[in-house]
Every structure is written in C-alpha cells, then in structure tokens.
Enzyme design. Structure first.
Site, PDB file in Angstrom:
ATOM      1  NE  ARG A 159      -3.666  -2.137   2.740  1.00 15.31           N
ATOM      2  CZ  ARG A 159      -3.448  -3.294   3.355  1.00 15.31           C
ATOM      3  NH1 ARG A 159      -2.261  -3.522   3.919  1.00 15.31           N
ATOM      4  NH2 ARG A 159      -4.399  -4.207   3.435  1.00 15.31           N
ATOM      5  CE  LYS A 184      -7.698  -0.031   4.836  1.00 20.17           C
ATOM      6  NZ  LYS A 184      -8.355  -0.237   3.502  1.00 20.17           N
ATOM      7  CG  HIS A 256      -5.080   0.866  -3.475  1.00 16.72           C
ATOM      8  ND1 HIS A 256      -4.337   0.590  -2.346  1.00 16.72           N
ATOM      9  CD2 HIS A 256      -6.183   0.089  -3.390  1.00 16.72           C
ATOM     10  CE1 HIS A 256      -4.971  -0.303  -1.602  1.00 16.72           C
ATOM     11  NE2 HIS A 256      -6.090  -0.628  -2.212  1.00 16.72           N
ATOM     12  NE  ARG A 259      -3.292  -3.507  -1.214  1.00 17.28           N
ATOM     13  CZ  ARG A 259      -2.851  -4.401  -0.338  1.00 17.28           C
ATOM     14  NH1 ARG A 259      -1.572  -4.727  -0.320  1.00 17.28           N
ATOM     15  NH2 ARG A 259      -3.679  -4.982   0.518  1.00 17.28           N
ATOM     16  CG  HIS A 281      -6.702  -8.608   1.459  1.00 17.04           C
ATOM     17  ND1 HIS A 281      -6.995  -9.014   0.177  1.00 17.04           N
ATOM     18  CD2 HIS A 281      -6.383  -7.293   1.362  1.00 17.04           C
ATOM     19  CE1 HIS A 281      -6.858  -8.000  -0.660  1.00 17.04           C
ATOM     20  NE2 HIS A 281      -6.479  -6.943   0.045  1.00 17.04           N
ATOM     21  CE1 TYR A 290      -7.354  -6.955  -6.450  1.00 20.81           C
ATOM     22  CE2 TYR A 290      -6.910  -8.357  -4.553  1.00 20.81           C
ATOM     23  CZ  TYR A 290      -6.960  -7.098  -5.130  1.00 20.81           C
ATOM     24  OH  TYR A 290      -6.613  -5.988  -4.388  1.00 20.81           O
TER      25      TYR A 290
END
Length: 298
Positions: A159, A184, A256, A259, A281, A290
């Site tokens: 990120r 994050k 992003h 990413r 995640h 995805y």
C-alpha cells in the site's frame, strides 16, 4: 469543525493522540487531518450530553451519535447528510475506539451501522501494460528510483502508506523478503521479493539513493526524493501518475491500482488465501474481487 469547541481536556488530548497515531502509521496527510476533525464532532456531541470522559463512552453512545448524524442537516445545503458521509464519521469513531482499547483494526468490539455501498469498477493494468510502464523508465537517478517504486507497489503489492513508512531495516536481502510493521490493519507481515524486485531495489539503494542522500543526513526511510529527504505521500502518488500518463495508457493512475493489478495477476498462480496473505488481507472477502478482475482481463 473549528466552530465545535471542546472543553474536556481528556477529549482534546485524545483528539491529538489520534492524529499522532495516524501520522506514526504513515497515513495520508488528508487522513491525519480529516479523521481527528470528525472525531471532534463526536466528542462535541458527547459533551452536549454531559459525557466528558472516555470511560463513559459505550456502544449506546455510538449508536446515539449515528442517530444524531442521520438528523443533522448539512452545514451548507441544509439537507440531510449522505450515508456515505455518515460512514466516514463512523470510521473516525472506530479508529479512536481501537486506539483507546489497544486493539487492531476492526477488533475494538464496538459497532457503527455502516451502509454497504457498491464498489466502483476497478480498472487494472494488464501484464503487457505493466511491462510498458517499467520500460518507460530510464537509467537516470529519477528513473532508477521510479523502478524501485514500481517494484514495491506492484512487485510486492505494498500500500502507499506501507511504502511511505518503509525503513531500510525492514528489507532483508538474505531472505529476499520485506518485513512490514506499519500496516493498514495493524498486523505485521513478511512479503517475499522476486528476483526482479531484488534487482531493481538493489539498483536503487546502491546506485541512486547513496548519491541522493547527503552525508550529513541519517535518513532511515527507504524512499527519498531528489533533495535527499524522505519522500512524501504526495510525491509517491505524483510519481506514479506521471509514470503511467507518460506511457499513454488511458487508465486510472494511482499506487493502489498497481496493488490491485498484482492481486489480479496472481490469480493464475496462487490460491485466493495465498494472495490474501501476500497482500495482508485479514479475510479473503477483499481478495475475491481479483478472480472477477482476472476474468475481465482475459
């Protein structure tokens, strides 16, 4: 929210503490300003109800605040404020409660009634477009630095905030991995580096960064700008935009999206759980998108 004056010394302290926490986590300049400002309205709301200490904040107070926001008119239009805007206020409250109770993201035990919004369509780069972006970089100090940025955002799926706070000691070339501590969701993770990432990162560290960094400055951040100072969020974003736009690719240009692109490309090689672990995640819900994006590219 400057007109919402706070009187509780404790609330004022925690508002400043949240801003420091966000800054230390490497959040964007906007988040470091906006979230504490939204927290100020929550504290103001509590003071109007004679709650002036954090130990009296409970789930009912949070739900009451949500009801208040539902009825509060917009300061400019006088119309009810949008649910999306209310949800942003809720984010500030939950980030504060996580800080207050020393909990990772999403684990404070408190709830704010967020609304579900449809995701905007995400447009990712094809592998050919990624190669085109890499190929457009030159061998100047600027170009070598850009290749390192691409390698970390795309090759490692970092990120922007994780890249911004990346320290030299976080890179382990003997194990070909990066240790991320400022994430994050508050969970540390190890990210593998491919041979290409290692190549471009070593090229940057030894052939560009050493020349850019003045001998009198002991900067530990990995990314530095042409003046030898730690690269800001804004500079990282602008560099990525410029790299992409100069290729003539007509797609969204942001860190992003790079990413999202690696997440999409990995669907052909890794399981969804492995991709989730790679990107950091906490659940595979965020990773499932995805599969759909990968199908669109084919």
């Amino acid at each position: 929210m400057k007109q919402l004056k706070l009187y509780s010394i404790e609330f004022i302290h925690y508002q400043k503490a949240l801003k420091k926490r966000l800054t230390d986590q490497g959040k964007s300049e906007s988040s470091c300003t906006v979230l504490p400002n939204r927290l100020q309205e929550f504290f103001y709301f509590l003071e109007q109800r004679e709650i002036t200490t954090v130990n009296k904040i409970n789930q009912k107070a949070i739900l009451d605040y949500y009801d208040y926001l539902k009825k509060r008119p917009h300061i400019h239009t006088g119309k009810p404020i949008a649910e999306r805007y209310i949800s942003k206020h809720g984010e500030a409250v939950l980030r504060f409660m996580e800080m207050l109770h020393h909990k990772p993201r999403g684990k404070s035990g408190y709830h704010f009634p967020f609304q579900n919004f449809e995701r905007k369509d995400i447009e990712v780069f094809t592998i050919a477009e990624i190669e085109q972006i890499y190929g457009a970089t030159d061998n100047t100090l600027y170009g070598i630095t850009n290749r390192a940025i691409l390698s970390l955002l795309y090759g490692c799926g970092l990120r922007k905030g994780e890249l911004h706070t990346l320290e030299l000691n976080d890179i382990n070339f003997s194990q070909n991995e990066i240790r991320l501590t400022n994430t994050k969701n508050g969970y540390e993770r190890d990210v593998p580096m491919s041979p290409t990432v290692v190549k471009y990162l070593e090229e940057y560290l030894y052939n560009a960064r050493n020349f850019l960094l003045p001998e009198s400055i002991n900067e530990t951040r990995v990314l530095i700008d042409l003046r030898g100072k730690a690269m800001t969020h804004r500079t990282i974003y602008q560099r990525v935009q410029k790299m992409i736009w100069e290729t003539g690719i007509k797609k969204q240009a942001s860190p992003h999206i790079l990413r999202h692109s690696i997440g999409t490309h990995l669907v052909d090689y890794l399981s969804i759980q492995e991709i989730a672990d790679f990107l950091g995640h906490r659940t595979i819900d965020s990773t499932q998108q995805y599969i759909h994006l990968n199908e669109i590219l084919k």
